[in-house]
Write a protein that holds these residues in place. Structure first.
Motif, PDB file in Angstrom:
ATOM      1  N   SER A   1       0.834  -1.200   0.000  1.00 38.93           N
ATOM      2  CA  SER A   1       0.000   0.000   0.000  1.00 38.93           C
ATOM      3  C   SER A   1       0.867   1.246   0.000  1.00 38.93           C
ATOM      4  O   SER A   1       1.973   1.255   0.536  1.00 38.93           O
ATOM      5  N   LEU A   2       0.352   2.278  -0.625  1.00 38.47           N
ATOM      6  CA  LEU A   2       1.035   3.569  -0.668  1.00 38.47           C
ATOM      7  C   LEU A   2       0.080   4.654  -0.192  1.00 38.47           C
ATOM      8  O   LEU A   2      -1.118   4.616  -0.497  1.00 38.47           O
ATOM      9  N   THR A   3       0.607   5.613   0.542  1.00 43.58           N
ATOM     10  CA  THR A   3      -0.210   6.762   0.921  1.00 43.58           C
ATOM     11  C   THR A   3      -0.310   7.694  -0.281  1.00 43.58           C
ATOM     12  O   THR A   3       0.477   7.608  -1.236  1.00 43.58           O
ATOM     13  N   TRP A   4      -1.279   8.597  -0.232  1.00 43.33           N
ATOM     14  CA  TRP A   4      -1.422   9.555  -1.333  1.00 43.33           C
ATOM     15  C   TRP A   4      -0.183  10.435  -1.460  1.00 43.33           C
ATOM     16  O   TRP A   4       0.209  10.823  -2.568  1.00 43.33           O
TER      17      TRP A   4
ATOM     18  N   GLY B   1       4.788  11.632  -4.424  1.00 47.93           N
ATOM     19  CA  GLY B   1       6.250  11.579  -4.443  1.00 47.93           C
ATOM     20  C   GLY B   1       6.778  10.765  -5.615  1.00 47.93           C
ATOM     21  O   GLY B   1       7.754  11.154  -6.273  1.00 47.93           O
ATOM     22  N   ILE B   2       6.145   9.621  -5.902  1.00 48.51           N
ATOM     23  CA  ILE B   2       6.569   8.775  -7.025  1.00 48.51           C
ATOM     24  C   ILE B   2       6.332   9.498  -8.354  1.00 48.51           C
ATOM     25  O   ILE B   2       7.161   9.433  -9.270  1.00 48.51           O
ATOM     26  N   THR B   3       5.203  10.191  -8.459  1.00 47.02           N
ATOM     27  CA  THR B   3       4.919  10.962  -9.675  1.00 47.02           C
ATOM     28  C   THR B   3       5.970  12.047  -9.884  1.00 47.02           C
ATOM     29  O   THR B   3       6.474  12.249 -10.998  1.00 47.02           O
ATOM     30  N   LEU B   4       6.303  12.754  -8.794  1.00 46.29           N
ATOM     31  CA  LEU B   4       7.352  13.776  -8.878  1.00 46.29           C
ATOM     32  C   LEU B   4       8.702  13.146  -9.223  1.00 46.29           C
ATOM     33  O   LEU B   4       9.518  13.756  -9.925  1.00 46.29           O
TER      34      LEU B   4
ATOM     35  N   SER C   1      10.844  14.507  -3.852  1.00 44.25           N
ATOM     36  CA  SER C   1      10.205  13.194  -3.974  1.00 44.25           C
ATOM     37  C   SER C   1      10.767  12.209  -2.954  1.00 44.25           C
ATOM     38  O   SER C   1      10.035  11.384  -2.392  1.00 44.25           O
ATOM     39  N   ILE C   2      12.077  12.280  -2.699  1.00 44.86           N
ATOM     40  CA  ILE C   2      12.712  11.402  -1.689  1.00 44.86           C
ATOM     41  C   ILE C   2      12.105  11.689  -0.307  1.00 44.86           C
ATOM     42  O   ILE C   2      11.794  10.771   0.462  1.00 44.86           O
ATOM     43  N   ILE C   3      11.925  12.957   0.013  1.00 47.37           N
ATOM     44  CA  ILE C   3      11.340  13.340   1.305  1.00 47.37           C
ATOM     45  C   ILE C   3       9.911  12.790   1.423  1.00 47.37           C
ATOM     46  O   ILE C   3       9.533  12.197   2.444  1.00 47.37           O
ATOM     47  N   LEU C   4       9.119  12.950   0.368  1.00 47.66           N
ATOM     48  CA  LEU C   4       7.721  12.509   0.410  1.00 47.66           C
ATOM     49  C   LEU C   4       7.608  10.985   0.514  1.00 47.66           C
ATOM     50  O   LEU C   4       6.785  10.466   1.293  1.00 47.66           O
ATOM     51  N   VAL C   5       8.415  10.275  -0.255  1.00 45.23           N
ATOM     52  CA  VAL C   5       8.321   8.799  -0.276  1.00 45.23           C
ATOM     53  C   VAL C   5       8.886   8.195   0.997  1.00 45.23           C
ATOM     54  O   VAL C   5       8.331   7.241   1.552  1.00 45.23           O
ATOM     55  N   ALA C   6       9.999   8.724   1.477  1.00 47.63           N
ATOM     56  CA  ALA C   6      10.692   8.116   2.617  1.00 47.63           C
ATOM     57  C   ALA C   6      10.067   8.490   3.968  1.00 47.63           C
ATOM     58  O   ALA C   6       9.983   7.651   4.868  1.00 47.63           O
ATOM     59  N   LEU C   7       9.609   9.719   4.111  1.00 46.61           N
ATOM     60  CA  LEU C   7       9.166  10.179   5.429  1.00 46.61           C
ATOM     61  C   LEU C   7       7.669  10.046   5.659  1.00 46.61           C
ATOM     62  O   LEU C   7       7.199  10.121   6.790  1.00 46.61           O
ATOM     63  N   PHE C   8       6.896   9.805   4.578  1.00 45.95           N
ATOM     64  CA  PHE C   8       5.439   9.738   4.748  1.00 45.95           C
ATOM     65  C   PHE C   8       4.910   8.370   4.336  1.00 45.95           C
ATOM     66  O   PHE C   8       3.817   8.246   3.864  1.00 45.95           O
TER      67      PHE C   8
END
Length: 287
Positions: free
Chosen positions: A113-116, A121-124, A280-287
């Motif tokens: 599962s992935l959060t929004w 982050g993946i899109t970015l 994107s790294i911040i969004l994917v890794a921290l959230f």
């Protein structure tokens, strides 16, 4: 996270070595085959168990390295052809954009599962990869040449997805070194066969620079696979997040290394790609 960081560092060193190939006029194909041999040997040194052919043949994952080894050398040649026909940027983008394939399979097959916020982050990350890889001012590809980058995109994605598949269903911690080693061993055999066929038209000449270049590439190449498998086994993040972080961090760090070591100049689009990569790294890794 340490394993993921070491995988990124190893992959970035591969970029540095490839850059040095241009400087010292190393023949890439021959060095690549030597590199696969060195990577294979490195894995055997790290493997703590006894290497018995009968035992390896009876493992559930034995056929995997054979198929992936052939795919490794095939994708390498397709990447080289794509770079020649459509440009280096197109080959680079096609390779890194392939992270979409293991991300989709991770969600579909393993119920990850992935959060929004991670989806954003993946899109970015995809946009960041494109912008950071863009070197030519204008990229023009003929329709008939679209097949090459598509095959690079598909093949690179299949390799990453296969690594996740075997890590998830077939490998133990003890198997990781020998599994990684066999991938490169099979790739080396495929490369030797390819060179053997090619040498009928053009005689093979042993070149010390090619051997040295292969040795310099082989060790970080092995650890790029070894540590990404270790990162996938850590369960700290989903495979979708790991592959995204891995690819984006490689693009970002390689870009920065190009500036520091080779005095490369970046366009505003490239800098925009680096900034988006960090976000994107911040969004994917921290959230």
């Amino acid at each position: 996270m340490i394993a993921l960081a070491l995988s990124v560092l190893s992959s970035t060193l591969i970029f540095v070595v490839f850059k040095l190939y241009d400087v010292y006029k190393v023949q890439t194909l021959y060095a690549i085959v030597v590199n696969y041999m060195v990577a294979c040997i490195t894995g055997f040194f790290l493997y703590e168990g006894s290497v018995e052919v009968r035992q390896l043949v009876n493992t559930s994952w034995f056929w995997g390295p054979i198929l992936m080894g052939v795919l490794f050398i095939t994708i390498f040649n397709l990447m080289a052809k794509t770079a020649q026909v459509a440009g280096v940027s197109v080959a680079s983008v096609a390779t890194k954009m392939s992270l979409v394939i293991p991300v989709i399979f991770g969600i579909w097959l393993y119920n990850e599962s992935l959060t929004w916020i991670q989806v954003i982050g993946i899109t970015l990350a995809l946009v960041a990869v494109y912008l950071a890889s863009l070197k030519e001012k204008h990229i023009v590809i003929n329709r008939k040449d679209l097949l090459l980058p598509f095959l690079v995109f598909l093949g690179s994605g299949i390799i990453d997805t296969s690594i996740k598949y075997f890590e998830e269903l077939h490998l133990t911690d003890e198997d990781v070194p020998i599994f990684s080693s066999m991938i490169f061993g099979c790739a080396a055999l495929s490369g030797v066969l390819f060179i053997g066929i090619r040498s009928k038209k053009k005689p093979l000449k042993i070149n010390f620079k090619n051997i040295l270049g292969g040795i310099a590439l082989g060790v970080p190449n092995y650890f790029s696979i070894y540590f990404i498998i270790r990162a996938l086994r850590s369960d700290l993040l989903s495979s979708a997040a790991i592959f995204t972080l891995n690819n984006v961090a490689i693009v970002m760090l390689s870009t920065l290394m190009g500036i520091l070591l080779f005095k490369e100049k970046l366009s505003p689009k490239n800098w925009g790609g680096v900034a988006l990569a960090i976000l994107s790294i911040i969004l994917v890794a921290l959230f």
